[in-house]
Design a protein around this motif. Sequence first.
Motif, mmCIF file in Angstrom:
data_model
loop_
_atom_site.group_PDB
_atom_site.id
_atom_site.type_symbol
_atom_site.label_atom_id
_atom_site.label_comp_id
_atom_site.label_asym_id
_atom_site.label_seq_id
_atom_site.Cartn_x
_atom_site.Cartn_y
_atom_site.Cartn_z
ATOM 1 N N ASP A 87 0.639 -0.924 -0.175
ATOM 2 C CA ASP A 87 0.535 0.180 0.032
ATOM 3 C C ASP A 87 0.668 1.512 0.036
ATOM 4 O OD1 ASP A 87 -2.454 -1.659 -0.045
ATOM 5 O OD2 ASP A 87 -2.554 -1.426 2.206
ATOM 6 N N HIS A 88 2.075 0.996 0.233
ATOM 7 C CA HIS A 88 2.819 2.093 0.405
ATOM 8 C C HIS A 88 4.431 1.789 0.303
ATOM 9 C CE1 HIS A 88 -0.907 3.873 2.822
ATOM 10 N NE2 HIS A 88 -0.342 2.810 3.611
ATOM 11 N N PRO A 89 4.638 2.061 -1.230
ATOM 12 C CA PRO A 89 5.833 1.401 -1.358
ATOM 13 C C PRO A 89 6.690 2.101 -1.551
ATOM 14 C CG PRO A 89 4.363 2.191 -3.296
ATOM 15 C CD PRO A 89 3.759 2.095 -1.955
ATOM 16 N N ASP A 90 6.712 3.853 -0.815
ATOM 17 C CA ASP A 90 8.051 4.360 -0.292
ATOM 18 C C ASP A 90 8.907 4.086 0.381
ATOM 19 O OD1 ASP A 90 7.965 5.583 -3.457
ATOM 20 O OD2 ASP A 90 6.132 7.002 -1.949
ATOM 21 N N PRO A 91 8.383 4.040 1.557
ATOM 22 C CA PRO A 91 9.698 3.428 2.701
ATOM 23 C C PRO A 91 9.709 2.603 2.409
ATOM 24 C CG PRO A 91 6.810 4.303 3.418
ATOM 25 C CD PRO A 91 6.819 4.389 1.859
ATOM 26 N N ARG A 92 10.582 2.176 3.516
ATOM 27 C CA ARG A 92 11.674 0.310 3.972
ATOM 28 C C ARG A 92 10.738 0.079 5.473
ATOM 29 N NH1 ARG A 92 18.047 -0.832 5.340
ATOM 30 N NH2 ARG A 92 17.459 -3.472 4.638
ATOM 31 N N TRP A 93 10.652 -1.134 4.694
ATOM 32 C CA TRP A 93 9.442 -2.158 5.909
ATOM 33 C C TRP A 93 10.404 -2.997 5.861
ATOM 34 C CZ3 TRP A 93 6.543 1.159 7.251
ATOM 35 C CH2 TRP A 93 5.174 2.077 5.831
ATOM 36 N N LEU A 94 10.804 -3.175 7.282
ATOM 37 C CA LEU A 94 11.454 -4.348 8.306
ATOM 38 C C LEU A 94 10.426 -4.982 8.980
ATOM 39 C CD1 LEU A 94 14.198 -2.489 8.098
ATOM 40 C CD2 LEU A 94 14.657 -3.665 6.441
ATOM 41 N N VAL A 95 11.006 -6.565 8.921
ATOM 42 C CA VAL A 95 10.250 -8.036 10.345
ATOM 43 C C VAL A 95 11.288 -7.418 10.949
ATOM 44 C CG1 VAL A 95 9.194 -9.409 10.859
ATOM 45 C CG2 VAL A 95 8.735 -8.574 8.584
ATOM 46 N N GLY A 96 10.871 -7.204 12.232
ATOM 47 C CA GLY A 96 12.024 -6.933 13.500
ATOM 48 C C GLY A 96 10.602 -6.868 14.862
ATOM 49 N N ASP A 97 11.417 -7.407 16.154
ATOM 50 C CA ASP A 97 11.693 -7.179 17.441
ATOM 51 C C ASP A 97 11.905 -5.957 18.026
ATOM 52 O OD1 ASP A 97 10.998 -7.208 19.775
ATOM 53 O OD2 ASP A 97 11.152 -9.360 20.549
ATOM 54 N N LEU A 98 11.018 -5.138 18.446
ATOM 55 C CA LEU A 98 11.253 -3.185 18.456
ATOM 56 C C LEU A 98 12.229 -3.749 19.732
ATOM 57 C CD1 LEU A 98 8.642 -1.675 18.478
ATOM 58 C CD2 LEU A 98 9.792 -1.335 17.076
ATOM 59 N N ALA A 99 11.962 -4.838 20.125
ATOM 60 C CA ALA A 99 13.222 -5.283 22.048
ATOM 61 C C ALA A 99 14.100 -5.515 21.445
ATOM 62 C CB ALA A 99 12.432 -5.615 22.527
ATOM 63 N N GLU A 100 14.494 -6.064 20.686
ATOM 64 C CA GLU A 100 16.123 -6.353 19.616
ATOM 65 C C GLU A 100 16.251 -5.573 18.355
ATOM 66 O OE1 GLU A 100 17.220 -8.104 21.100
ATOM 67 O OE2 GLU A 100 15.889 -8.958 22.307
ATOM 68 N N LEU A 101 15.865 -4.186 18.161
ATOM 69 C CA LEU A 101 15.829 -3.204 17.079
ATOM 70 C C LEU A 101 17.312 -3.006 16.897
ATOM 71 C CD1 LEU A 101 14.042 -1.827 15.399
ATOM 72 C CD2 LEU A 101 14.490 0.505 16.895
ATOM 73 N N ASP A 102 18.024 -4.049 15.726
ATOM 74 C CA ASP A 102 19.494 -3.194 15.026
ATOM 75 C C ASP A 102 19.196 -3.066 14.391
ATOM 76 O OD1 ASP A 102 22.279 -2.986 14.530
ATOM 77 O OD2 ASP A 102 22.488 -5.079 15.457
ATOM 78 N N LEU A 103 18.697 -1.751 13.260
ATOM 79 C CA LEU A 103 18.676 -1.016 11.869
ATOM 80 C C LEU A 103 19.984 -1.477 11.318
ATOM 81 C CD1 LEU A 103 15.935 1.549 12.647
ATOM 82 C CD2 LEU A 103 16.039 -0.937 11.615
ATOM 83 N N ALA A 104 21.486 -1.223 12.463
ATOM 84 C CA ALA A 104 22.192 -0.446 11.194
ATOM 85 C C ALA A 104 22.512 -2.343 10.754
ATOM 86 C CB ALA A 104 23.671 -0.767 12.043
ATOM 87 N N ALA A 105 22.092 -3.325 10.912
ATOM 88 C CA ALA A 105 22.102 -4.574 11.086
ATOM 89 C C ALA A 105 21.517 -4.887 9.382
ATOM 90 C CB ALA A 105 21.829 -5.807 11.506
ATOM 91 N N HIS A 106 20.610 -4.046 9.157
ATOM 92 C CA HIS A 106 19.549 -3.829 8.486
ATOM 93 C C HIS A 106 19.966 -2.955 6.848
ATOM 94 C CE1 HIS A 106 16.847 -6.912 9.485
ATOM 95 N NE2 HIS A 106 16.454 -6.588 10.896
ATOM 96 N N GLY A 107 21.780 -2.183 7.036
ATOM 97 C CA GLY A 107 22.266 -1.321 6.363
ATOM 98 C C GLY A 107 21.360 0.010 6.833
ATOM 99 N N GLU A 108 20.767 0.519 7.945
ATOM 100 C CA GLU A 108 20.449 1.692 8.352
ATOM 101 C C GLU A 108 21.337 2.335 9.327
ATOM 102 O OE1 GLU A 108 17.677 2.877 7.072
ATOM 103 O OE2 GLU A 108 17.285 1.811 5.660
ATOM 104 N N THR A 109 22.581 2.422 9.106
ATOM 105 C CA THR A 109 23.348 3.540 9.853
ATOM 106 C C THR A 109 23.447 5.069 10.179
ATOM 107 O OG1 THR A 109 24.365 3.518 8.320
ATOM 108 C CG2 THR A 109 24.939 1.706 8.710
ATOM 109 N N GLU A 110 22.638 5.149 9.647
ATOM 110 C CA GLU A 110 22.132 7.276 9.521
ATOM 111 C C GLU A 110 21.413 6.987 10.464
ATOM 112 O OE1 GLU A 110 23.781 9.162 8.948
ATOM 113 O OE2 GLU A 110 25.245 7.630 7.754
ATOM 114 N N PRO A 111 21.425 7.960 12.721
ATOM 115 C CA PRO A 111 20.292 8.249 13.422
ATOM 116 C C PRO A 111 19.211 8.562 12.514
ATOM 117 C CG PRO A 111 22.267 9.555 13.385
ATOM 118 C CD PRO A 111 22.777 8.793 11.911
#
Length: 198
Positions: A87-111
């Motif tokens: 429905d919303h193709p522009d953002p990047r969407w990831l499956v993940g548990d917020l308690a283990e959030l580590d976006l750098a592991a998905h290539g999202e290194t910028e804060p």
Amino acid sequence: MDARTRWPGETDPDHSTWYIERFRKMAAEGADLAGEARLLDAMVPRAARILDAGCGPGRLGGELAARGHHVVGVDVDPALIAAAEADHPDPRWLVGDLAELDLAAHGETEPFDAAVLAGNVLGFVAPGSEPRILARIAEHLKPDGFLAIGLGSDRGYPVPDMDADAVAAGLRLEHRFATWDLRPYDENATFAVTIYRK
């Protein structure tokens, strides 16, 4: 701490389907689903990086992306993420548990300039995981970035506990309202929109 979230879709896939279709129907009927996005859009610079934590089917993150922001959405439910991608193709969407959030592991290194936990997300996480979730999100924010949380008073996470956990995560209370359109908060409010600043 129980690792299973309180999100009904984890044990009942039909619930996720119902939830997705509920918001699609509301959007088709012209319901105003952009209240949270209007507030966040007013608080961040143009083309901000925004983390939509517990993004569900992408309603909020999709609106923020349409307003020109760079959005990353994370949700534990793969069905909701699939709907967000459709429905919303522009953002990047990831499956993940917020308690283990580590976006750098998905290539999202910028804060991020901002993060948001809308839609009573903290009422659906695993019991006892709230402090860890606030800490993980805070670690993904830029210095002086903020976290916006919308949470009903009946969701099992009292505001004083949330405030204490936020302080422990390196956040400070900046604003609290009773609604996303900034109505005043008082002890009788049934909902809290809270802004914490890193």
